[in-house]
Design an enzyme around this catalytic site. Structure first.
Site, PDB file in Angstrom:
ATOM      1  CB  SER A  63      91.222 -18.010 108.018  1.00  0.00           C
ATOM      2  OG  SER A  63      90.300 -18.853 107.374  1.00  0.00           O
ATOM      3  CG  HIS A  68      81.249 -14.030  96.833  1.00  0.00           C
ATOM      4  ND1 HIS A  68      82.091 -14.670  95.949  1.00  0.00           N
ATOM      5  CD2 HIS A  68      81.501 -14.571  98.057  1.00  0.00           C
ATOM      6  CE1 HIS A  68      82.794 -15.570  96.600  1.00  0.00           C
ATOM      7  NE2 HIS A  68      82.461 -15.531  97.885  1.00  0.00           N
ATOM      8  CB  CYS A  83      92.785 -19.614 113.273  1.00  0.00           C
ATOM      9  SG  CYS A  83      91.908 -20.602 112.063  1.00  0.00           S
TER      10      CYS A  83
END
Length: 133
Positions: A63, A68, A83
């Site tokens: 993944s 941000h 995962c």
């Protein structure tokens, strides 16, 4: 109740604005965090906004890790999704929070892909952490 994936959503505050403004430094932090968490890095992409702020993504086997930033607010929104159970996302998160010098973190863990009969659902856990200097 086995989950297919684990998604951590982190609201980090009181972070160092200089770190949050530097895409190269953030890339280095997230790549190192992936390694600390025993994740294999596949690719990265970081973008610096004008006048400030950075968005970045590290794609890992299983993944991603993303960030941000709002340096003017000392705030970073961080996601870690993985995962399986062969990596250590909590160690990656701890490393990131230390390196961006977060004073506080609100963390939500979503265990995703939990099979319930023929449907999939999720479980949500959430907690706060105050980090030491």
């Amino acid at each position: 109740m086995d989950a297919l994936g684990y998604h951590y959503i982190i609201e980090a505050s009181g972070c160092n604005p200089e770190v949050l403004s530097d895409p190269k430094r953030l890339r280095d932090i997230l790549v190192r965090a992936a390694k600390v968490g025993k994740m294999d890095v596949r690719t990265t992409h970081f973008y610096k906004f004008s006048p400030m702020g950075v968005s970045g993504m590290v794609i890992v086997t299983g993944s991603h890790i993303s960030i941000h930033t709002w340096p003017e607010n000392g705030y970073a929104a961080i996601d870690v999704y993985i995962c399986g159970t062969s990596s250590y996302p909590e160690k990656a998160i701890e490393y990131i929070l230390e390196e961006i010098r977060a004073e506080h973190a609100h963390i939500t863990e979503i265990q995703r892909g939990i099979k319930d009969n023929d449907e999939y659902t999720h479980v949500i856990l959430t907690w706060d952490e105050t980090l030491e200097e």
